[in-house]
Design a protein around this motif. Structure first.
Motif, PDB file in Angstrom:
ATOM      1  N   GLU A 224     -23.306  10.759   1.713  1.00  0.00           N
ATOM      2  CA  GLU A 224     -22.839  12.137   1.522  1.00  0.00           C
ATOM      3  C   GLU A 224     -23.135  12.999   2.744  1.00  0.00           C
ATOM      4  O   GLU A 224     -22.301  13.807   3.168  1.00  0.00           O
ATOM      5  CB  GLU A 224     -23.488  12.726   0.274  1.00  0.00           C
ATOM      6  CG  GLU A 224     -23.076  12.038  -1.015  1.00  0.00           C
ATOM      7  CD  GLU A 224     -23.820  12.569  -2.225  1.00  0.00           C
ATOM      8  OE1 GLU A 224     -24.698  13.445  -2.022  1.00  0.00           O
ATOM      9  OE2 GLU A 224     -23.538  12.117  -3.344  1.00  0.00           O
ATOM     10  N   LYS A 228     -20.292  14.869   5.202  1.00  0.00           N
ATOM     11  CA  LYS A 228     -20.260  16.297   5.545  1.00  0.00           C
ATOM     12  C   LYS A 228     -20.295  16.504   7.053  1.00  0.00           C
ATOM     13  O   LYS A 228     -19.639  17.396   7.582  1.00  0.00           O
ATOM     14  CB  LYS A 228     -21.438  17.008   4.883  1.00  0.00           C
ATOM     15  CG  LYS A 228     -21.350  17.053   3.362  1.00  0.00           C
ATOM     16  CD  LYS A 228     -22.561  17.773   2.776  1.00  0.00           C
ATOM     17  CE  LYS A 228     -22.479  17.817   1.253  1.00  0.00           C
ATOM     18  NZ  LYS A 228     -23.663  18.496   0.662  1.00  0.00           N
ATOM     19  N   TRP A 229     -21.082  15.681   7.746  1.00  0.00           N
ATOM     20  CA  TRP A 229     -21.157  15.809   9.199  1.00  0.00           C
ATOM     21  C   TRP A 229     -19.829  15.442   9.852  1.00  0.00           C
ATOM     22  O   TRP A 229     -19.384  16.100  10.805  1.00  0.00           O
ATOM     23  CB  TRP A 229     -22.275  14.914   9.719  1.00  0.00           C
ATOM     24  CG  TRP A 229     -22.377  14.865  11.206  1.00  0.00           C
ATOM     25  CD1 TRP A 229     -22.974  15.788  12.025  1.00  0.00           C
ATOM     26  CD2 TRP A 229     -21.882  13.840  12.065  1.00  0.00           C
ATOM     27  NE1 TRP A 229     -22.867  15.401  13.336  1.00  0.00           N
ATOM     28  CE2 TRP A 229     -22.210  14.217  13.395  1.00  0.00           C
ATOM     29  CE3 TRP A 229     -21.196  12.655  11.862  1.00  0.00           C
ATOM     30  CZ2 TRP A 229     -21.868  13.419  14.484  1.00  0.00           C
ATOM     31  CZ3 TRP A 229     -20.845  11.874  12.938  1.00  0.00           C
ATOM     32  CH2 TRP A 229     -21.185  12.252  14.235  1.00  0.00           C
ATOM     33  N   LYS A 232     -16.735  18.040   9.827  1.00  0.00           N
ATOM     34  CA  LYS A 232     -16.716  19.187  10.739  1.00  0.00           C
ATOM     35  C   LYS A 232     -15.854  18.932  11.969  1.00  0.00           C
ATOM     36  O   LYS A 232     -15.557  19.868  12.701  1.00  0.00           O
ATOM     37  CB  LYS A 232     -18.145  19.538  11.167  1.00  0.00           C
ATOM     38  CG  LYS A 232     -19.043  19.961  10.022  1.00  0.00           C
ATOM     39  CD  LYS A 232     -20.445  20.271  10.505  1.00  0.00           C
ATOM     40  CE  LYS A 232     -21.346  20.672   9.350  1.00  0.00           C
ATOM     41  NZ  LYS A 232     -22.742  20.968   9.810  1.00  0.00           N
TER      42      LYS A 232
END
Length: 695
Positions: A224, A228-229, A232
């Motif tokens: 997870e 998310k990283w 970006k």
């Protein structure tokens, strides 16, 4: 061969002079060994080699297993003994153990052997401290060490090897800063897989907190965080799509997919590993367990040690939601005098948002190589918008212990951190105050983040009588469930019965809570202040092998309890007398805006330049802020700039700004503030316990 015969002759003559039989047999090493004194010339060279090889074998285990060891310098294996030469003593015999010809009964020298056929020999025999002139001496008396050059050379060789091994160990564990070449070397797919695998395996095996530590849960959290990283940046998401879409079924599937990714040198593999491991650590729900870079870890260790420069005096930390907050503010630092608080959330650093700053660069901002002003945008609970604080760097070191003589026999001692040697310095400060007439004391542990448990034990030993329990460590997960109490030594101290008051606040944590709680449970001191931080667990750093010494895990391994059995974890120590150590007005948004207002800075600068004596009287609380010359003009400008201005908030903001500017300009750090409400309560308590303050 001639030298060998002469050696054999000397050996036989020496045995006959002592009346010992000539005996040869097979020793435990499978070769012919001599039992008794060896020929002084024939066996000496091999003994040197055995000592050298044994020293290398011993020191090789001091070096971390990261590619740096002494295997290349190890001596070759011993060669077979030539026929006709006496056997050299084996390594274990050169260290003071001699094989015996039999396991029962006395040996040929009249001694009684021990089990296993091994008998310790005299140090003189083991070290072979003889020269050629000792052959004619029937007792083989050794020369004194100062007259034996061979013995001194051997000691110097051992000392050099020890220093060399320590140097390699330290340099391997704390390498230099990550250079561009080293960073490129770490940006590889194998490094990414190794860091993730080593970190999550270490967490599952060593973490002793309340969070979920199964490998499946940790890899799920890492997945997870990595998702998310990658979201970006579109290029990252496209590159990691085979790994992230669809979600891996388990740890094995995750690692297999990661190994199938192309090993692109342009992809930030190290940053990807940091995002995955950091998310796994935050999934534990433990605010005291962290994943550190080398810069962050060095800074933490520097704050907990003596003599380390800290320009700003604050430690930032990541919250469970990923935000950056202030975990600790050091007493006497620019952050302390700027009225920053613990748990303040930092939204921007030097005008850049925290989310847009890489992890390594953000750590370097708080620990720069050269001092430079630091601008922080800080928000607090119930604040409508952030307030910008400008911190000027402070280049002097903050001492661990501060002391001051107060009127009427009251000694004041403040411990800023439980670093190495802190308890001894507190004892020296107490002795100095006693010689100056102090017979009752105030121990100030406010804004103390803690440190070593041994220093807390030594501090309590100064004030507690007899052997008393200071804390009880418990491993509350895993195999080690037994409690381990820490007790004082029970040494006599002249401060076991003196009147004592201990001061704490919301920033007193760890060892500070341990010490104040132990003094409170044993009814030795009155605790005054506010509820403490509530850190009742111990952490240990673990290096990540795949990162080559540039990433560290800081994990909780145990909890500790006070002597009464109560825990302070997430609860803290409740004082006997609750007194707020700060003015409630200083927590308001209006106060923060006023203190950092340009008009306030101009007012403080003008007062420092024109009336330094008046500012000093305000700092020492000898006169109010309203007595300053330009106070009315400053008040008029502030009322014009701000509507609905509170007079009390304005006065507190002006005084705080004056104290901060005065300490920065004069490079002084007063150990206590006479206007402090907690100090006044401590003096009142001493008056109540001892009557009149005059002796």
């Amino acid at each position: 061969m001639g030298a060998s015969r002469r050696g054999e002759g000397d050996y036989r003559q020496a045995r006959r002079r002592r009346g010992a039989p000539l005996r040869r047999d097979r020793g435990p090493h499978g070769r012919a060994d001599t039992f008794g004194r060896l020929p002084p010339r024939a066996g000496r060279r091999r003994v040197r080699g055995d000592h050298f090889r044994g020293t290398l074998r011993a020191f090789r285990y001091l070096i971390p297993r990261n590619g740096r060891d002494l295997s290349a310098f190890s001596a070759p294996a011993p060669r077979a003994r030539l026929p006709g030469l006496p056997a050299a003593r084996p390594f274990r015999e050169s260290q003071g153990l001699r094989p015996l010809p039999f396991a029962d009964g006395p040996d040929d020298n009249g001694g009684t052997p021990r089990a296993g056929g091994i008998r310790p020999v005299r140090r003189v025999e083991a070290r072979r401290g003889r020269t050629r002139s000792a052959r004619g001496n029937p007792d083989h008396a050794p020369l004194p060490p100062e007259r034996n050059p061979f013995r001194m050379k051997r000691r110097l060789l051992r000392l050099a090897l020890v220093l060399f091994a320590v140097f390699l160990a330290v340099s391997a564990r704390l390498p230099a800063e990550t250079s561009a070449a080293a960073r490129n070397d770490l940006d590889k797919r194998s490094v990414f897989i190794g860091i993730v695998q080593d970190s999550l395996g270490t967490i599952a095996a060593t973490y002793r907190g309340d969070g979920e530590t199964s490998l499946a849960a940790l890899f799920r959290a890492a997945y997870e965080g990595l998702s998310k990283w990658a979201a970006k940046d579109e290029s990252r998401a496209e590159f990691l799509k085979p790994l992230l879409d669809p979600p891996p079924s388990g740890p094995t599937d995750f690692l297999k997919r990661a190994s199938e990714l192309p090993d692109s040198p342009d992809f930030p593999w190290l940053a990807a590993a940091d995002a995955a491991v950091d998310a796994a650590v935050r999934s534990l729900g433990d605010p005291f367990s962290h994943y550190f870079t080398l810069t962050e870890f060095r800074r933490l260790m520097g704050m907990l040690s003596k003599g380390m420069k800290d320009y700003y005096g604050l430690i930032p930390s990541r919250a469970l939601d990923g935000s950056l907050y202030i975990a600790h503010i050091k007493f006497g630092s620019p952050a302390y005098y700027a009225a920053l608080r613990t748990h303040d959330v930092i939204t921007a650093v030097n005008g850049r948002k925290v989310e847009d700053i890489p992890r390594d660069e953000l750590a370097k901002m708080f620990a720069p190589d050269a001092p430079a002003p630091l601008s922080l945008a800080v928000t607090r609970k119930d604040w409508p918008e952030p307030v910008v604080y400008r911190l000027e760097p402070m280049e002097r070191r903050i001492p661990m212990v501060l002391s001051r003589m107060l009127p009427d026999g009251v000694g004041y001692v403040r411990a800023t951190i439980f670093g190495k040697g802190m308890a001894g310095r507190v004892r020296e400060a107490l002795d100095d105050l006693s010689r100056r007439g102090a017979w009752r004391f105030i121990l100030d542990l406010r804004n103390n983040p803690g440190g070593g448990a041994n220093e807390a034990l030594e501090l309590c030993d100064t004030f507690l009588q007899g052997r008393k329990i200071v804390t009880i460590f418990k491993m509350f997960r895993g195999l080690m469930d037994t409690a381990s109490p820490l007790l004082t030594r029970g040494d006599e101290s002249p401060y076991e019965d003196v009147p004592l008051v201990c001061l704490v606040n919301h920033s007193s944590a760890s060892a500070s809570e341990m010490s104040s709680g132990a003094l409170q449970d044993h009814h030795r001191a009155t605790v005054i202040g506010t509820q403490t931080f509530g850190k009742g667990c111990a952490q240990v750093p673990f290096g990540v092998p795949a990162s080559r010494g540039r990433r560290f895990l800081y994990l909780t391994i145990s909890k500790y309890f006070l002597p009464s059995g109560r825990t302070i974890h997430k609860k803290g120590v409740t004082p006997d007398i609750v007194v707020k150590d700060i003015d409630p007005a200083s927590d308001t948004w209006q106060f923060a805006v006023l203190e950092n207002w340009s008009g306030t800075r101009r007012f403080v600068k003008r007062e420092l330049a024109r009336f330094p004596g008046s500012v000093r009287e305000v700092v020492e609380d000898k006169r109010p802020v309203t007595a300053l010359r330009s106070w009315r003009r400053f008040l008029a400008r502030a009322r014009k700039a701000f509507e609905g201005l509170d007079e009390h908030v304005l006065e507190v903001a002006a005084r705080t700004a004056l104290v901060s500017a005065w300490c920065s300009a004069t490079r002084s750090m007063p150990p206590c503030d006479p206007a402090d409400a907690v100090m006044k309560a401590a003096m009142e308590r001493l008056r109540f316990e001892c009557g009149d303050l005059s002796r």
